[in-house]
Motif scaffolding. Structure first.
Motif, PDB file in Angstrom:
ATOM      1  N   SER A  51      25.542 -18.779  27.479  1.00 44.36           N
ATOM      2  CA  SER A  51      24.092 -18.756  27.324  1.00 44.36           C
ATOM      3  C   SER A  51      23.587 -20.020  26.629  1.00 44.36           C
ATOM      4  CB  SER A  51      23.663 -17.540  26.495  1.00 44.36           C
ATOM      5  OG  SER A  51      22.345 -17.693  26.032  1.00 44.36           O
ATOM      6  N   PRO A  52      22.733 -20.787  27.296  1.00 39.05           N
ATOM      7  CA  PRO A  52      22.177 -21.977  26.641  1.00 39.05           C
ATOM      8  C   PRO A  52      21.319 -21.623  25.433  1.00 39.05           C
ATOM      9  CG  PRO A  52      21.149 -21.620  28.796  1.00 39.05           C
ATOM     10  CD  PRO A  52      22.249 -20.621  28.666  1.00 39.05           C
ATOM     11  N   ARG A  53      20.708 -20.442  25.462  1.00 41.92           N
ATOM     12  CA  ARG A  53      19.877 -20.022  24.324  1.00 41.92           C
ATOM     13  C   ARG A  53      20.735 -19.740  23.094  1.00 41.92           C
ATOM     14  NH1 ARG A  53      18.051 -18.880  29.034  1.00 41.92           N
ATOM     15  NH2 ARG A  53      19.315 -17.049  29.375  1.00 41.92           N
ATOM     16  N   ARG A  54      21.850 -19.064  23.282  1.00 42.17           N
ATOM     17  CA  ARG A  54      22.716 -18.773  22.127  1.00 42.17           C
ATOM     18  C   ARG A  54      23.307 -20.065  21.566  1.00 42.17           C
ATOM     19  NH1 ARG A  54      24.255 -13.917  25.356  1.00 42.17           N
ATOM     20  NH2 ARG A  54      22.928 -12.306  24.455  1.00 42.17           N
ATOM     21  N   LYS A  55      23.655 -20.964  22.456  1.00 40.28           N
ATOM     22  CA  LYS A  55      24.170 -22.271  22.023  1.00 40.28           C
ATOM     23  C   LYS A  55      23.133 -22.984  21.164  1.00 40.28           C
ATOM     24  CE  LYS A  55      25.506 -26.775  23.819  1.00 40.28           C
ATOM     25  NZ  LYS A  55      25.481 -27.641  24.985  1.00 40.28           N
ATOM     26  N   GLU A  56      21.884 -23.052  21.644  1.00 41.17           N
ATOM     27  CA  GLU A  56      20.816 -23.716  20.890  1.00 41.17           C
ATOM     28  C   GLU A  56      20.562 -23.041  19.550  1.00 41.17           C
ATOM     29  OE1 GLU A  56      17.415 -23.684  23.503  1.00 41.17           O
ATOM     30  OE2 GLU A  56      18.408 -24.991  24.961  1.00 41.17           O
ATOM     31  N   LEU A  57      20.627 -21.718  19.529  1.00 48.03           N
ATOM     32  CA  LEU A  57      20.376 -20.999  18.270  1.00 48.03           C
ATOM     33  C   LEU A  57      21.449 -21.314  17.224  1.00 48.03           C
ATOM     34  CD1 LEU A  57      19.119 -17.571  19.629  1.00 48.03           C
ATOM     35  CD2 LEU A  57      17.775 -19.296  18.404  1.00 48.03           C
ATOM     36  N   LEU A  58      22.710 -21.308  17.639  1.00 47.12           N
ATOM     37  CA  LEU A  58      23.779 -21.643  16.683  1.00 47.12           C
ATOM     38  C   LEU A  58      23.657 -23.086  16.210  1.00 47.12           C
ATOM     39  CD1 LEU A  58      26.996 -19.865  18.008  1.00 47.12           C
ATOM     40  CD2 LEU A  58      25.616 -19.284  16.006  1.00 47.12           C
ATOM     41  N   GLN A  59      23.268 -23.976  17.107  1.00 45.61           N
ATOM     42  CA  GLN A  59      23.068 -25.373  16.703  1.00 45.61           C
ATOM     43  C   GLN A  59      21.916 -25.484  15.707  1.00 45.61           C
ATOM     44  OE1 GLN A  59      22.558 -27.025  20.653  1.00 45.61           O
ATOM     45  NE2 GLN A  59      24.658 -27.796  20.708  1.00 45.61           N
ATOM     46  N   GLN A  60      20.917 -24.635  15.864  1.00 43.93           N
ATOM     47  CA  GLN A  60      19.756 -24.663  14.973  1.00 43.93           C
ATOM     48  C   GLN A  60      20.151 -24.423  13.517  1.00 43.93           C
ATOM     49  OE1 GLN A  60      16.415 -22.351  16.386  1.00 43.93           O
ATOM     50  NE2 GLN A  60      15.664 -22.013  14.324  1.00 43.93           N
ATOM     51  N   ILE A  61      21.153 -23.577  13.295  1.00 36.99           N
ATOM     52  CA  ILE A  61      21.585 -23.337  11.908  1.00 36.99           C
ATOM     53  C   ILE A  61      22.807 -24.185  11.542  1.00 36.99           C
ATOM     54  CG2 ILE A  61      20.486 -21.086  11.640  1.00 36.99           C
ATOM     55  CD1 ILE A  61      23.250 -19.798  12.154  1.00 36.99           C
ATOM     56  N   GLN A  62      23.033 -25.206  12.335  1.00 34.26           N
ATOM     57  CA  GLN A  62      24.016 -26.251  12.064  1.00 34.26           C
ATOM     58  C   GLN A  62      25.436 -25.733  11.887  1.00 34.26           C
ATOM     59  OE1 GLN A  62      22.171 -28.391   8.804  1.00 34.26           O
ATOM     60  NE2 GLN A  62      20.925 -29.569  10.241  1.00 34.26           N
ATOM     61  N   LEU A  63      25.800 -24.794  12.750  1.00 35.31           N
ATOM     62  CA  LEU A  63      27.188 -24.341  12.768  1.00 35.31           C
ATOM     63  C   LEU A  63      27.933 -25.161  13.808  1.00 35.31           C
ATOM     64  CD1 LEU A  63      26.901 -20.445  12.634  1.00 35.31           C
ATOM     65  CD2 LEU A  63      27.522 -22.011  10.795  1.00 35.31           C
ATOM     66  N   SER A  64      29.161 -25.497  13.490  1.00 34.83           N
ATOM     67  CA  SER A  64      29.975 -26.214  14.458  1.00 34.83           C
ATOM     68  C   SER A  64      30.824 -25.166  15.188  1.00 34.83           C
ATOM     69  CB  SER A  64      30.776 -27.263  13.705  1.00 34.83           C
ATOM     70  OG  SER A  64      32.105 -27.115  13.887  1.00 34.83           O
ATOM     71  N   PHE A  65      30.850 -25.258  16.501  1.00 38.03           N
ATOM     72  CA  PHE A  65      31.530 -24.232  17.293  1.00 38.03           C
ATOM     73  C   PHE A  65      31.893 -24.803  18.660  1.00 38.03           C
ATOM     74  CE2 PHE A  65      27.034 -24.081  18.097  1.00 38.03           C
ATOM     75  CZ  PHE A  65      26.917 -23.888  19.465  1.00 38.03           C
ATOM     76  N   SER A  66      32.798 -24.109  19.322  1.00 37.34           N
ATOM     77  CA  SER A  66      33.115 -24.427  20.705  1.00 37.34           C
ATOM     78  C   SER A  66      32.663 -23.244  21.565  1.00 37.34           C
ATOM     79  CB  SER A  66      34.607 -24.705  20.877  1.00 37.34           C
ATOM     80  OG  SER A  66      35.365 -23.602  20.445  1.00 37.34           O
ATOM     81  N   ILE A  67      32.661 -23.451  22.861  1.00 43.14           N
ATOM     82  CA  ILE A  67      32.192 -22.415  23.781  1.00 43.14           C
ATOM     83  C   ILE A  67      33.310 -22.077  24.757  1.00 43.14           C
ATOM     84  CG2 ILE A  67      30.580 -21.911  25.657  1.00 43.14           C
ATOM     85  CD1 ILE A  67      28.564 -23.735  24.238  1.00 43.14           C
ATOM     86  N   MET A  68      33.565 -20.787  24.905  1.00 42.03           N
ATOM     87  CA  MET A  68      34.499 -20.283  25.914  1.00 42.03           C
ATOM     88  C   MET A  68      33.844 -19.066  26.531  1.00 42.03           C
ATOM     89  SD  MET A  68      38.222 -20.509  24.245  1.00 42.03           S
ATOM     90  CE  MET A  68      38.842 -22.058  23.620  1.00 42.03           C
ATOM     91  N   SER A  69      33.570 -19.154  27.798  1.00 41.24           N
ATOM     92  CA  SER A  69      32.892 -18.052  28.464  1.00 41.24           C
ATOM     93  C   SER A  69      33.856 -16.902  28.696  1.00 41.24           C
ATOM     94  CB  SER A  69      32.340 -18.536  29.797  1.00 41.24           C
ATOM     95  OG  SER A  69      31.646 -17.501  30.425  1.00 41.24           O
ATOM     96  N   SER A  70      33.387 -15.716  28.404  1.00 37.61           N
ATOM     97  CA  SER A  70      34.188 -14.533  28.723  1.00 37.61           C
ATOM     98  C   SER A  70      33.736 -14.023  30.081  1.00 37.61           C
ATOM     99  CB  SER A  70      33.999 -13.461  27.653  1.00 37.61           C
ATOM    100  OG  SER A  70      32.652 -13.041  27.636  1.00 37.61           O
ATOM    101  N   ASN A  71      34.667 -13.466  30.814  1.00 34.69           N
ATOM    102  CA  ASN A  71      34.363 -12.964  32.159  1.00 34.69           C
ATOM    103  C   ASN A  71      34.688 -11.482  32.256  1.00 34.69           C
ATOM    104  OD1 ASN A  71      33.573 -15.485  33.369  1.00 34.69           O
ATOM    105  ND2 ASN A  71      35.714 -16.085  33.152  1.00 34.69           N
ATOM    106  N   VAL A  72      34.150 -10.716  31.316  1.00 37.82           N
ATOM    107  CA  VAL A  72      34.452  -9.294  31.281  1.00 37.82           C
ATOM    108  C   VAL A  72      33.596  -8.536  32.288  1.00 37.82           C
ATOM    109  CG1 VAL A  72      35.161  -9.335  28.867  1.00 37.82           C
ATOM    110  CG2 VAL A  72      32.784  -8.812  29.431  1.00 37.82           C
TER     111      VAL A  72
END
Length: 188
Positions: free
Chosen positions: A10-31
């Motif tokens: 989700s681009p929205r979740r990515k932007e939200l986490l960036q907004q609070i300056q957390l460093s993270f990687s993204i791995m999509s789940s395919n459940v």
């Protein structure tokens, strides 16, 4: 410090986490997102958030894994992402002039540690005209969003009132996620 993995594309979740300056990687789940039909909206989002986080956590037990899911519900009726203009129009007509609830479930896993919660936010729409609905559908914004609208975009014009966590409606209750990560030892 262990790393944080967002189990979402989700681009929205990515932007939200960036907004609070957390460093993270993204791995999509395919459940498989099929859930039992008798589940209430808050149970649906928690179950799906946990499924998404578990799929990634199994492969990366040393990392903090954040899974999330959001649904829009009018009463107990869950409105997913519309598959057509007609379906988007039906949803927007249903929501017009009414208050609905947006549920966002969050699961944070690290090894055996787990934080699982949800936020419920009530959103009231203005009484919408056919022209407003048609103009919004033409924007194509409704098609990748639960309930056929995005509050952070043009859909903001539809919203009369929000009671609860605005960021949860966008896709992630930021302050609660931040606090849960801190309680789990991610943020020192």
């Amino acid at each position: 410090m262990s790393n944080l993995i967002l189990a979402s594309q989700s681009p929205r979740r990515k932007e939200l986490l960036q907004q609070i300056q957390l460093s993270f990687s993204i791995m999509s789940s395919n459940v498989d997102e099929t859930v039992a039909p008798h589940l209430k909206p808050h149970e649906v989002v928690m179950e799906l958030a946990l499924k998404k986080a578990k799929e990634i956590s199994v492969k990366h037990p040393e990392s903090y894994v954040l899974g999330s899911d959001t649904v829009v519900a009018l009463g107990e009726c869950i409105l997913g992402k519309p598959q057509s203009e007609e379906e988007a129009r039906e949803m927007l007509v249903m929501l017009s002039g009414k208050t609905h609830s947006v549920y966002t479930g969050v699961a944070i896993l690290k090894g055996e540690k787990q934080s699982l919660f949800y936020e419920k936010t009530d959103v009231t729409f203005w009484e919408l005209t056919s022209q407003e609905i048609d103009e919004y559908i033409v924007s194509e914004e409704p098609f990748d969003k639960a309930g056929a609208y995005g509050i952070q975009g043009l859909g903001a014009k539809l919203v009369k009132e929000v009671k609860g966590d605005y960021f949860s409606v966008v896709g992630l209750p930021l302050s609660r996620v931040y606090r849960a990560l801190r309680e789990m030892g991610y943020l020192q």
